[in-house]
Scaffold this motif. Structure first.
Motif: not given
Ligand SMILES: [Zn+2]
Length: 382
Positions: A285-288, A293-294, A315-317
């Protein structure tokens, strides 16, 4: 010398004796009398309790043939005192003590074991110099109770030195004069000065409890007489309660508890796996994110959960992925990055957020002392 009335009659509980001396002792007065029915502490057994001249007998010790009673008051020298021994305690000890003779005698006869230690507290502890197992002790217990059922007399004798020399008996000390021999015909003969029951039937029951290897031999715990009954009562209530709670027959309780523990371990494992999957699912649910990101999980999440979330999200950060959970006054963290070695930036992050910890292989973990607000703000700019 104090006349030891308990030597001739272990059942004597009331007596009269004249005070020979009174001195101040630790916590009371040390009173020597010309005779006593109070057995002093010795040979692993505690002193008798009771009253002497109306005063409480707090302790009884033997010093060079004199028996000294520690009383909570001071009688007068020359006065005649009435003494009363607490016989319920004395008799429990007589049962346990005589039971120990029987067990030690049988261990000696069957396995050549020598008794090298004895303590009579709330429970009887005896040490032997031989290694024995449960099956051997079951055999000893059977024979010991057989000796109880036969109601054999317990005989006290003082054999002459020449007679003593030809006798076989267990002894801790190498005495030849005035040796008190306690004989239970066909079971045991032992040099001992403590009070014993008159016949083995009075012991009622002998129960060997636990045992363990001890100094090359075995330490054995046992109960006898009234104490064995109390022990059985307490254990019966326990096992009955366990059986009822698990809806099984009493003799199947141990097995049922094992099954319950296995089932519990399986549930714990499944619960842990579920939480790991749930943590990883949070990443979906976090998207990219281009920067860092914390992500905060609920309080007291485990490092495994934080790691699962961190690996699923990184991988999305674009920058650093940090998974955090409040734990007491600080935050647990697991950090990683898909694009650079996190280890190289760790000291900088620690310095900014009061952190400590470490790791390798591109994943680090530890704690941060900063607030959630400070942590969020730091990672939004990282
Ligand atoms: Zn004895």
């Amino acid at each position: 010398m104090t006349e030891k009335l308990y030597n001739e009659n272990a059942y004597l509980t009331a007596f009269e004796a004249r005070v020979l001396s009174v001195t101040e002792g630790k916590g009371g007065y040390l009173v020597e009398t010309d005779a006593t029915a109070f057995f002093p502490e010795g040979g692993g057994q505690g002193a008798d309790h009771g009253t002497l001249g109306g005063f409480s007998v707090l302790d009884v010790q033997e010093r060079e043939g004199k028996i000294l009673h520690l009383l909570d008051g001071a009688p007068t020298v020359g006065e005649t005192l009435h003494g009363e021994v607490d016989f319920s305690l004395r008799f429990e000890r007589m049962q346990c003590h005589t039971g120990e003779h029987i067990v030690s005698g049988i261990l000696h006869r069957l396995y050549g074991a020598e008794n090298v230690g004895f303590h009579l507290g709330d429970i009887v502890t005896l040490d032997i110099d031989t290694v024995v197992d449960r099956a051997m002790l079951d055999r000893v217990e059977d024979l010991a109770n057989e000796a109880v059922f036969k109601n054999i007399p317990v005989e006290i004798t003082y054999p002459a030195p020449e007679e003593l020399a030809s006798m076989t008996y267990r002894a801790k000390l190498d005495l030849t004069e005035n040796v008190r021999i306690v004989t239970i015909e066909g079971v045991d003969a032992c040099a001992c000065c403590a009070p014993h029951v008159a016949r083995t039937g009075e012991i009622g029951l002998i129960k060997i409890l636990e045992f363990e290897k001890h100094r090359g031999g075995t330490r054995i715990w046992m109960q006898a007489g009234a104490r064995a009954l109390l022990d059985y009562r307490e254990k019966y209530r326990n096992i009955a309660a366990i059986g009822a709670a698990l809806s099984v027959k009493q003799h199947e309780s141990a097995e049922a508890v094992e099954r319950l523990l296995d089932a519990n371990a399986q549930l714990e494992y499944e619960f842990k796996q579920h939480r790991l999957r749930a943590a990883a699912a949070r990443a979906d649910g976090l998207g990219t994110t281009e920067g860092s990101l914390a992500v905060f999980l609920e309080e007291d999440a485990s490092y495994d959960e934080l790691r699962a979330l961190c690996l699923a999200a990184r991988d999305r950060v674009g920058g650093v992925t940090a998974a955090l959970s409040k734990n007491g006054a600080s935050y647990r963290y697991v950090m990683s990055s898909a694009h650079f070695a996190i280890e190289e930036r760790l000291s900088l992050i620690h310095r900014a957020l009061m952190g400590r910890g470490g790791g390798r292989g591109g994943i680090v973990q530890g704690t941060l002392g900063a607030s959630e607000e400070e942590i969020r703000s730091y990672f939004s700019k990282l």
